[in-house]
Design a protein around this motif. Structure first.
Motif, short mmCIF file in Angstrom:
data_model
loop_
_atom_site.label_atom_id
_atom_site.label_comp_id
_atom_site.label_asym_id
_atom_site.label_seq_id
_atom_site.Cartn_x
_atom_site.Cartn_y
_atom_site.Cartn_z
N ASP A 15 4.61 5.11 -11.14
CA ASP A 15 3.67 3.92 -10.78
C ASP A 15 4.51 3.09 -10.07
N ILE A 16 5.65 2.80 -10.24
CA ILE A 16 6.41 1.65 -9.34
C ILE A 16 6.55 2.23 -7.93
N ILE A 17 6.90 3.48 -7.63
CA ILE A 17 6.90 4.05 -6.23
C ILE A 17 5.47 4.05 -5.52
N ALA A 18 4.66 4.06 -6.14
CA ALA A 18 2.95 3.82 -5.52
C ALA A 18 2.97 2.41 -5.14
N ARG A 19 3.44 1.51 -6.10
CA ARG A 19 3.41 0.17 -5.74
C ARG A 19 4.25 -0.09 -4.31
N ASN A 20 5.60 0.36 -4.43
CA ASN A 20 6.74 0.18 -3.57
C ASN A 20 6.02 0.66 -1.99
N LEU A 21 5.38 2.04 -2.25
CA LEU A 21 4.89 2.56 -0.81
C LEU A 21 3.80 1.71 -0.09
N VAL A 22 2.85 1.07 -1.21
CA VAL A 22 1.88 0.17 -0.41
C VAL A 22 2.48 -1.31 -0.09
N GLN A 23 3.22 -1.55 -0.85
CA GLN A 23 3.87 -2.97 -0.38
C GLN A 23 4.65 -2.72 1.01
N TYR A 24 5.62 -1.58 1.28
CA TYR A 24 6.18 -1.43 2.40
C TYR A 24 5.27 -1.07 3.56
N ALA A 25 4.24 -0.46 3.39
CA ALA A 25 3.41 -0.38 4.52
C ALA A 25 2.79 -1.45 5.03
N GLU A 26 2.31 -2.27 4.05
CA GLU A 26 1.47 -3.84 4.34
C GLU A 26 2.49 -4.65 4.72
N ALA A 27 3.77 -4.68 4.44
CA ALA A 27 4.62 -5.59 4.94
C ALA A 27 5.21 -5.05 6.23
N ARG A 28 5.13 -3.76 6.69
CA ARG A 28 5.52 -3.56 8.03
C ARG A 28 4.47 -3.75 8.90
N ALA A 29 3.21 -3.68 8.52
CA ALA A 29 2.19 -3.85 9.47
C ALA A 29 1.85 -5.26 9.89
N ILE A 30 2.49 -6.04 9.07
CA ILE A 30 2.42 -7.42 9.67
C ILE A 30 3.78 -8.01 10.06
N GLU A 31 4.68 -7.16 10.12
CA GLU A 31 6.16 -7.52 10.55
C GLU A 31 6.69 -8.63 9.62
N ASP A 32 6.46 -8.22 8.47
CA ASP A 32 6.99 -9.27 7.47
C ASP A 32 8.40 -8.93 7.13
#
Length: 919
Positions: free
Chosen positions: A695-712
């Motif tokens: 469950d934590i991996i799933a959250r991390n992957l979504v967060q990583y993808a969204e952060a990189r998409a907005i170059e955060d």
């Protein structure tokens, strides 16, 4: 009521000499004498307190003398002040019948039981309302008392008003019950007394009893509802002075006794019990007096720092295996326990009195329940009693039998029989302890199906438990001088047995579903109950209590009738009763070596079941709030992984298979975003996939993808994790040296405690770090303001806004009382606990920024932290780090380990903390 005679009165205060000095001042200076009068009174007060403190230091257990001495001192001051005010400030040559005044000491002062800084409770009684002269005198007296720095509780009423208020207010009624004439009009006082008994007390005895017991129950709940809390309130806590006073109030109200000794005359106490009453009261009064002298104020809570000082003041010395403070507190709890026994006997007798005098009416008029016989005992009204006075002396095994019958049949024990048990417990000797029947009865009681906790507590209060099991008697009322354990060892053990019984009966299924299920599969339920009884049996003996306790088990179990297999199981459980909690809380459960080592010690499923249940009840019985869902989660993960390994005899899957299975599970959780497993997950190594839950991996992957998409370049996600009882804080940021210690500092500055941390670096150069944090009460951060503060703290720390170290050092620790303890810092290295990492465990006194300072020391030592596991035990913390050097290898060189140890000890030392606070 008259005050007790105090020896050496004039050495405390010479009223005649003081009165003459004040009269001389008044004659000389007239209306301008007040400042000098106050100064003379203050001087007398200070000298008297110093004399009483000297006497207490000389006879440190003379509680009654000290309390009576302070009441005598206030009596004399009140008399001098009254005579000065009526003679010089407001003289009245020919007073009318309405210009009369009686000064009464009420409450504890009325009882002549005053600690050095107790409130001075006074009732001014006048014949009529609004008598100007009386009002002037009362006001002038109060101002003089206040000028002396005395805390005065006062009332001013007519006799009739006093009666009306007493009927309506239980507190006033109780205070008047102990009213004592200090000075003034004796006839007015006698009128008050006569009317009180005639108009207020008569016919209201049952009402007074009921309300006093309800008041007592509410007070106990406020104070922790146990007489074995480790920082007891000497005055208001369970087993404290107020409980003894409540007995006296009830006895006096019902029988109009003037002194506690008269409770013997009316049959509420035997002479032996009254001696116990006086001994407990004298000791508790002495403790309270020492606390007031040491603190210079009205302090009634026996805190950790005060415990040391009072123990020294009362001349308690250190003994092998027990410090002076532990011996002092053990004696304190023995007295508190005695108060509990006296209370039970006393109230049961009062209840009997009411039962005898209550007349049935209506359908049940003339009907009484017929007693029945149970194995020679009489049972009536839900209570079991001995049939004769020599019942236990004739066969001492019955001292065990009666408690077993009470538990099995759901009965209470008759108060008269409790008295007999208390008196005859001395008959339990070696022959009784070795008696097969006695041991079988005890084992039936211990593993009772109804409520063994209550019956064992009765047995302990009556002094039977410790005599029948002398090893248990050694831990009777023994406190553990730390902030982790809330109760004495015997109370903790009895609570743990009660929790085990509740789990077996399915009453704690919501909190302990696994234990509720597995307890019915254990090979020997009685062995499990004996293991819970013995797990802390050897505390206070000056060695490892687990090792010594296992030796006790090897000797005691055969005596109780356990066979060789059961004995070996109990001894193993006692020896390893801390293994599961230590592994779950201090080791990385995703590291296969952790499970291998644990399973290698446990060896079979029956041991695992027993150990898991013992661990759960042991942690929960430590005190309120110690067990939480995070601990339950960790123990559950360890149990499930170990059970799988024990059932299969090997790892179910290899490394690649485990990663593949976990990736498939994460794809299922992500649904239409399952492609992230390949897109983002490819940047993360196998170690990440093995270490983190799905469950934590799933959250991390979504967060990583969204952060990189907005170059955060810095993404912080906070989410309450109900299952783990914490808030998950996931931080994605460019990796750089010192990232972990800065994040740890920022999280702490926001008011959060880190309980678990995992640190990972992706192939892209970004760190993905997961923290589980809780608030100061062991719960998740939930409020929007808390979350915002958490994110800001991390951002500021990573941005380098301000200096972390001074801010962290200045932040108060939730348990500032930890400063009362000395915890020597210790560093342990373990290169066998993991195949890939060096495991470092640091134990130190918990204080602000400890984790940050340790992480910074590891950074300065050029180590990479892969995971951190934080465990708090009251005043001490045990922080475990899985580390490698800069090239990803274990640290093995002795000189390198010595350098790391020196850095960590410096970071963990109290001296370092003091330097930071000064800076």
């Amino acid at each position: 009521m008259t005050a007790p005679r105090v020896p050496g009165q004039r050495a405390i205060i010479d009223r005649r000499e003081l009165a003459e000095r004040i009269a001389a001042l008044a004659d000389e200076k007239g209306g301008e004498a007040r400042p000098q009068v106050v100064e003379a009174l203050r001087g007398a007060l200070d000298r008297a307190r110093a004399e009483l403190a000297r006497r207490l230091a000389e006879k440190p257990s003379a509680g009654h003398d000290c309390a009576a001495g302070h009441a005598f001192l206030i009596d004399q001051l009140l008399r001098v002040i009254h005579d000065y005010v009526t003679g010089y400030v407001y003289p009245a040559a020919n007073r009318t019948s309405g210009e009369r005044l009686a000064i009464l000491a009420v409450g504890g002062y009325g009882r002549a039981e005053m600690a050095p800084h107790s409130d001075v409770d006074i009732a001014f009684i006048t014949p009529t309302r609004r008598a100007p002269w009386c009002e002037q005198v009362i006001e002038a007296m109060l101002y003089l008392l206040w000028d002396l720095g005395l805390k005065v509780g006062h009332s001013s009423r007519t006799v009739s008003d006093t009666m009306r208020h007493a009927r309506e207010d239980l507190t006033i009624r109780t205070a008047l019950l102990e009213g004592r004439l200090v000075w003034g009009d004796g006839a007015l006082y006698e009128e008050l007394r006569e009317r009180f008994w005639k108009e207020v007390a008569k016919g209201s005895e049952r009402d007074f009893l009921t309300r006093k017991l309800a008041e007592r129950s509410q007070r106990h709940k406020r104070m922790g509802d146990s007489r074995y809390v480790v920082e007891p309130n000497v005055k208001d806590g369970k087993g404290g002075l107020r409980d003894l006073q409540t007995l006296y109030w009830i006895g006096k109200y019902m029988h109009r006794v003037e002194t506690a000794s008269q409770l013997v005359d009316v049959g509420l106490f035997t002479r032996s019990e009254y001696r116990s009453f006086r001994r407990a009261e004298g000791f508790l009064l002495a403790v309270r007096c020492h606390m007031h002298v040491i603190t210079g104020r009205a302090e009634d809570r026996l805190t950790f720092d005060l415990q040391r000082e009072v123990a020294a003041a009362m001349n308690f010395a250190e003994r092998p295996g027990k410090s002076a403070v532990e011996r002092f507190m053990q004696y304190y709890f023995m007295q508190a326990k005695r108060v509990g026994t006296l209370t039970g006997i006393f109230l049961a007798h009062i209840d009997d009195e009411f039962a005898r005098t209550t007349t049935r009416s209506g359908f049940f008029a003339g009907w009484t329940q017929r007693p029945r016989k149970l194995k020679g005992y009489m049972v009536e009204g839900g209570r079991i009693r001995a049939p004769g006075d020599d019942w236990f002396a004739d066969d001492p095994v019955r001292l065990i039998e009666i408690f077993q019958l009470a538990e099995a049949e759901g009965l209470e024990i008759h108060p008269q029989t409790l008295r007999q048990i208390d008196r005859d417990a001395k008959h339990i000797d070696g022959s009784v302890r070795s008696d097969t029947r006695a041991n079988a009865l005890f084992l039936d009681l211990l593993a009772g199906r109804n409520d063994p906790e209550t019956a064992l507590r009765w047995m302990n209060e009556a002094g039977v438990f410790g005599r029948f099991v002398p090893d248990f008697g050694r831990v009777n009322a023994q406190m553990q001088f730390d902030m982790y354990h809330h109760y004495t060892v015997d109370e903790h053990t009895i609570r743990a047995i009660g929790l085990l019984s509740q789990i077996e009966r399915g009453l704690l299924e919501n909190d302990h579903p696994r234990a509720t299920r597995e307890i019915h599969k254990v090979g020997s339920r009685r062995a499990l109950y004996v293991a819970v009884l013995l797990h802390d049996i050897a505390k206070g003996r000056g060695g490892d209590h687990s090792v010594l306790g296992a030796e006790v088990a090897q000797n005691l179990c055969p005596r109780m009738g356990l066979d060789e297999r059961e004995t070996d199981l109990v001894a193993w459980l006692v020896l390893h009763h801390l293994l599961m909690s230590s592994t779950a809380q201090k080791r990385d459960l995703t590291d296969p070596k952790t499970i291998e080592d644990f399973v290698g010690e446990v060896r079979n499923l029956d041991r695992l079941r027993n150990l898991a249940i013992l661990t759960a009840v042991d942690i929960r019985a430590v005190g309120p709030g110690v067990w939480n869902s995070w601990k339950g989660q960790l123990l559950g993960e360890l149990y499930d992984a170990s059970a799988e390994r024990l059932r299969l005899g090997h790892k179910e899957k290899g490394r690649k298979q485990r990663v593949g299975v976990k990736k498939d599970a994460v794809r299922a959780l992500l649904g239409d975003r399952a492609t992230l497993v390949d897109e983002v997950g490819a940047k993360l190594g196998d170690a990440y996939w093995i270490a983190e839950p799905e469950d934590i991996i799933a959250r991390n992957l979504v967060q990583y993808a969204e952060a990189r998409a907005i170059e955060d370049r810095l993404s912080i996600h906070c989410e309450v994790d109900e299952e783990r009882g914490a808030t998950l804080v996931s931080v994605i940021a460019p990796d750089h040296p010192g990232l972990f210690y800065r994040m740890a500092g920022g999280i702490h500055l926001s008011g959060a405690n880190i309980i678990d941390a995992r640190i990972h670096t992706a192939a892209s150069g970004y760190a993905i770090d997961n923290f589980l944090v809780q608030d100061q009460h062991g719960g998740p951060f939930r409020e929007d303001g808390q979350i915002a503060r958490l994110k800001k703290g991390i951002r500021d720390a990573l941005a380098g806004t301000g200096s972390l170290v001074p801010k962290l050092a200045a932040r108060p620790l939730a348990h500032s009382r930890a400063k009362a303890f000395h915890v020597a810092p210790r560093v342990d290295f373990d290169n066998s606990a993991s195949n890939r990492f060096t495991v470092i465990e640091v134990t130190a006194r918990d204080r602000p920024a400890l984790l940050n300072r340790l992480a910074h020391a590891l950074y300065e030592a050029n180590l990479i932290v892969q995971s951190a596991h934080i465990t708090a035990y009251g005043e001490s913390a045990a922080d475990t780090f899985y580390v490698t050097d800069l090239i990803g290898s274990k640290v093995t060189a002795p000189e390198r380990l010595a350098e790391i140890e020196a850095r960590l000890l410096e970071a963990a030392s109290d001296r370092r903390q003091e330097q930071l606070e000064k800076s």
